[in-house]
Design a protein around this motif. Structure first.
Motif, PDB file in Angstrom:
ATOM      1  N   VAL A 131       0.833  -1.163   0.073  1.00 58.61           N
ATOM      2  CA  VAL A 131       0.199   0.072   0.009  1.00 58.61           C
ATOM      3  C   VAL A 131       0.959   1.171  -0.005  1.00 58.61           C
ATOM      4  O   VAL A 131       0.764   2.159  -0.809  1.00 58.61           O
ATOM      5  CB  VAL A 131      -1.056  -0.042   1.206  1.00 58.61           C
ATOM      6  N   ARG A 135       0.839   4.086  -2.863  1.00 56.07           N
ATOM      7  CA  ARG A 135       0.585   5.358  -2.809  1.00 56.07           C
ATOM      8  C   ARG A 135       1.978   6.517  -2.848  1.00 56.07           C
ATOM      9  O   ARG A 135       1.626   7.745  -2.941  1.00 56.07           O
ATOM     10  CB  ARG A 135       0.280   5.490  -1.292  1.00 56.07           C
ATOM     11  N   ILE A 143      -7.046   4.540  -6.968  1.00 58.27           N
ATOM     12  CA  ILE A 143      -8.029   3.626  -6.946  1.00 58.27           C
ATOM     13  C   ILE A 143      -9.623   3.978  -6.733  1.00 58.27           C
ATOM     14  O   ILE A 143      -9.628   5.100  -6.086  1.00 58.27           O
ATOM     15  CB  ILE A 143      -7.678   2.581  -5.628  1.00 58.27           C
ATOM     16  N   ARG A 144     -10.416   3.483  -7.536  1.00 56.11           N
ATOM     17  CA  ARG A 144     -11.898   4.097  -7.403  1.00 56.11           C
ATOM     18  C   ARG A 144     -12.689   2.655  -7.555  1.00 56.11           C
ATOM     19  O   ARG A 144     -12.309   1.938  -8.107  1.00 56.11           O
ATOM     20  CB  ARG A 144     -12.057   5.071  -8.294  1.00 56.11           C
ATOM     21  N   GLY A 193     -14.067  -2.348  -8.895  1.00 56.74           N
ATOM     22  CA  GLY A 193     -12.985  -1.825  -8.327  1.00 56.74           C
ATOM     23  C   GLY A 193     -11.669  -1.750  -9.294  1.00 56.74           C
ATOM     24  O   GLY A 193     -11.616  -2.683 -10.255  1.00 56.74           O
ATOM     25  N   ALA A 195      -7.853  -0.020 -10.347  1.00 56.75           N
ATOM     26  CA  ALA A 195      -6.492   0.551  -9.835  1.00 56.75           C
ATOM     27  C   ALA A 195      -5.902   1.062 -11.065  1.00 56.75           C
ATOM     28  O   ALA A 195      -6.000  -0.001 -12.075  1.00 56.75           O
ATOM     29  CB  ALA A 195      -5.778  -0.521  -8.981  1.00 56.75           C
ATOM     30  N   VAL A 233      -3.413  -4.445  -3.272  1.00 54.32           N
ATOM     31  CA  VAL A 233      -3.991  -3.197  -3.082  1.00 54.32           C
ATOM     32  C   VAL A 233      -5.403  -3.047  -3.084  1.00 54.32           C
ATOM     33  O   VAL A 233      -6.257  -2.667  -2.341  1.00 54.32           O
ATOM     34  CB  VAL A 233      -3.084  -2.187  -3.529  1.00 54.32           C
ATOM     35  N   LEU A 234      -5.871  -3.605  -4.359  1.00 55.25           N
ATOM     36  CA  LEU A 234      -7.244  -3.499  -4.733  1.00 55.25           C
ATOM     37  C   LEU A 234      -8.029  -4.389  -3.736  1.00 55.25           C
ATOM     38  O   LEU A 234      -9.267  -3.979  -3.250  1.00 55.25           O
ATOM     39  CB  LEU A 234      -7.428  -3.566  -6.148  1.00 55.25           C
ATOM     40  N   HIS A 237      -8.579  -2.959  -0.519  1.00 51.71           N
ATOM     41  CA  HIS A 237      -9.396  -1.520  -0.366  1.00 51.71           C
ATOM     42  C   HIS A 237     -10.925  -2.071  -0.666  1.00 51.71           C
ATOM     43  O   HIS A 237     -11.857  -1.403   0.099  1.00 51.71           O
ATOM     44  CB  HIS A 237      -8.942  -0.838  -1.865  1.00 51.71           C
ATOM     45  N   GLU A 240     -12.073  -3.320   2.757  1.00 50.13           N
ATOM     46  CA  GLU A 240     -12.366  -2.311   3.619  1.00 50.13           C
ATOM     47  C   GLU A 240     -13.706  -1.659   3.386  1.00 50.13           C
ATOM     48  O   GLU A 240     -14.533  -1.121   4.161  1.00 50.13           O
ATOM     49  CB  GLU A 240     -11.296  -1.220   3.422  1.00 50.13           C
ATOM     50  N   HIS A 241     -13.833  -1.487   2.164  1.00 47.84           N
ATOM     51  CA  HIS A 241     -15.087  -0.742   1.712  1.00 47.84           C
ATOM     52  C   HIS A 241     -16.387  -1.510   2.282  1.00 47.84           C
ATOM     53  O   HIS A 241     -17.317  -1.081   2.564  1.00 47.84           O
ATOM     54  CB  HIS A 241     -15.130  -0.445   0.200  1.00 47.84           C
TER      55      HIS A 241
END
Length: 314
Positions: A131, A135, A143-144, A193, A195, A233-234, A237, A240-241
């Motif tokens: 991560v 970053r 990431i979205r 997701g 990235a 990483v994705l 993420h 977590e969401h």
């Protein structure tokens, strides 16, 4: 195959199909992407009795039904046990077989911090290192999570671009995936997701969330960008969401025993299939003999016996 509404069992039906080359076989109404099958449609009061009634109809059906293949089923589900009882009560031979493993995470009330603390130390350290690296990409890494219908075309273009440059074979039904994304978005289920680095998509994951359960449907990363570890990483993420925003009670990898799934999930269960052979049908009896021969071969191998050296079955 239908149980009438005015029957003692209540209204229910079992929908099957047959392929043009094998009209004597009936198959579950599932497709390439199916991860779990429920045999009965309807609101039967007594599902076991409904399945028995349908099995009796299949036994009497003309032209005769020789064999039925139903999968993937949950072995612990009441319907699975009821299917076995229903067909054996009508004199059918029933064989259960393994389909695939299913990795999942029960997570009701679990925070992302607690989830990560429960991972092995190597996983936690690897994740935090990757991560930080992602970053630090001079603001170029992004990431979205796409959820809206009006973003699907561009998002699915990016998804397909990643998939085409991944280690995975070509998607057999790409139009199905895109249309399913629209269905998910229209119902508020979509969690797509993406990235990217310098606006180049390098990892994509298609999740959908319904009834507080998150399902991991498709994922891929571009091989040429593997050094970014964007897939790891994705995944974190999206977990977590799911835990912090969607407050899901379970996360489910659907199908497959890929080793990486054990890293993220805490439990494994199996999905099975049932082959039921109509012993009152000559072709069904022949299929049953073939399936039972397979069972004997497996037993011999477990006992260290060479099947080729065993006595003839017929």
């Amino acid at each position: 195959y239908y149980v009438a509404e005015d029957s003692s069992q209540g209204e229910a039906c079992l929908v099957l199909y047959s392929e043009r080359g094998s009209p004597h076989r009936r198959l579950a109404l599932t497709n390439y992407y199916a991860s779990l099958y429920t045999p009965l449609i309807g609101a039967a009061v007594d599902r076991a009795a409904s399945l028995t009634a349908i099995a009796a109809d299949l036994t009497r059906a003309r032209p005769g039904c020789a064999a039925i293949d139903l999968a993937p089923l949950a072995p612990e589900d009441d319907d699975t046990a009821a299917l076995v009882r229903a067909f054996t009560s009508q004199g059918w031979y029933v064989k259960r077989y393994f389909r695939f493993g299913n990795w999942h995470l029960p997570c009701a009330g679990l925070s992302f911090a607690d989830y990560m603390r429960a991972r092995e130390s190597q996983v936690r350290h690897t994740w935090s290192r990757k991560v930080r690296k992602f970053r630090r990409a001079d603001g170029l890494a992004r990431i979205r999570i796409v959820t809206a219908r009006d973003e699907i075309e561009a998002a699915m273009d990016a998804y397909e671009q990643v998939y085409a440059h991944s280690w995975k074979p070509p998607e057999p039904y790409p139009d199905f995936i895109r249309r399913w994304a629209y269905v998910c978005a229209e119902n508020g289920w979509l969690r797509l997701g993406l990235a990217s680095v310098a606006d180049v998509p390098i990892a994509a994951q298609f999740w959908f969330t319904m009834q507080r359960r998150a399902y991991i449907f498709k994922l891929a990363y571009a091989k040429d960008y593997a050094h970014w570890s964007a897939g790891t990483v994705l995944t974190a993420h999206l977990i977590e969401h799911s835990l912090e925003q969607d407050r899901v009670t379970a996360i489910d990898y659907l199908s497959g025993d890929d080793p990486y799934k054990q890293t993220w999930m805490s439990g494994r269960r199996e999905r099975v299939g049932l082959i039921a052979c109509n012993l009152g049908n000559p072709r069904g009896a022949l299929i049953a003999a073939y399936e039972y021969a397979g069972v004997l071969r497996q037993r011999w191998r477990r006992l260290g016996v060479d099947p080729a050296a065993a006595p003839d079955l017929v």
